[in-house]
Write an enzyme that holds these catalytic residues in place. Structure first.
Site: not given
Length: 272
Positions: A40-41, A156, A190-192, A8-9, A71-73
């Protein structure tokens, strides 16, 4: 033979790794977060492809025959090129999988109205990956999208459970639901975003299903390994977990506990 690589980023992919480990605890895993270059978004396709490929190569170099882009992006902007152009050149026997397809394969079986909302980063939304993938499996499903640029910073900065998150959760939910009164399923693209689940459920009207990707991706990976014994036989099974970051390990370890649910000890890996 080697471990499963998870990339993931940043930290969000740890929410996916957590569910993968719960579903498939016997395997070894290496997690790599490109925290020094996150997020990365908002980056362009070429940059995201270059960064993602570099990190995939690092995981290959560490012995991973299979890498999950958690990571979706990266899944939206780099996966297809890596699968179709890079893998045949650099590692034809290895495989790279993403998180968008497993979710897209699931969503059409859940919606009753045939209208789905996608909440994601700017990069994922602009790529149109979710509408395209969902349409492949469920042509009748109408997909609505909304970028939620404030949700990642809230998570974050560990503000996702505080009062400061309420405004932006209510704002984005209101905007996506305003696109159609028939939306009955929301995908957290988004994984967040799973860390905001309590707030999301608090402000979401009843009757709307919310899909987080972790469990979906974990079950999809389990099915993939059953269907591909040639890959499954290449995976080591010592229940070992290693964590790497391109940034400060002390910061990563602190943040990782929020996403992974327990303490981790990471090492720094240098960017090329």
């Amino acid at each position: 033979m080697g471990p499963i690589g998870v990339f993931d980023s940043g930290y969000g992919g740890l929410t996916v790794l957590k569910e993968i480990v719960a579903e498939l605890p016997e395997y070894d895993y290496i997690y790599l977060g490109d925290n020094a270059r996150a997020p990365y978004g908002n980056r362009g396709f070429d940059t995201i492809h270059a960064y993602t490929l570099e990190c995939v190569q690092k995981l290959f170099d560490m012995g991973c025959p299979l890498v999950i882009l958690a990571c979706n992006t990266a899944s939206a902007k780099a996966l297809r090129t890596i699968q179709q152009k890079d893998l045949p050149r650099i590692a034809p026997d290895n495989r790279v999988l993403g998180v968008i397809r497993p979710t897209s394969e699931m969503v059409g079986t859940i919606t009753q109205t045939g209208e789905v909302g996608i909440l994601a980063t700017n990069g994922t939304v602009s790529s149109e990956s979710y509408p395209l993938e969902i349409n492949k499996f469920f042509p009748h499903v109408i997909t609505h999208q909304l970028a939620c640029p404030m949700w990642v910073p809230l998570v974050e900065n560990n503000e996702h459970e505080g009062a400061g998150a309420d405004f932006f959760v209510k704002e984005y939910l209101g905007k996506i639901l305003a696109q159609s009164a028939n939306i009955d399923t929301l995908v957290l693209g988004c994984t967040h975003y799973p860390l905001l689940m309590k707030k999301i459920r608090q402000y979401l009207p009843g009757g709307i299903t919310v899909l987080a990707q972790g469990k979906i991706v974990a079950r999809s990976l389990k099915d993939y390994l059953k269907r591909h014994p040639e890959m499954e036989s290449r995976l080591t099974k010592n229940q070992e977990h290693r964590f790497y970051t391109t940034d400060d390990p002390a910061i990563f370890n602190h943040m990782a506990e929020i996403f992974f649910g327990k303490e981790v000890a990471s090492d720094k890996i240098d960017q090329d």
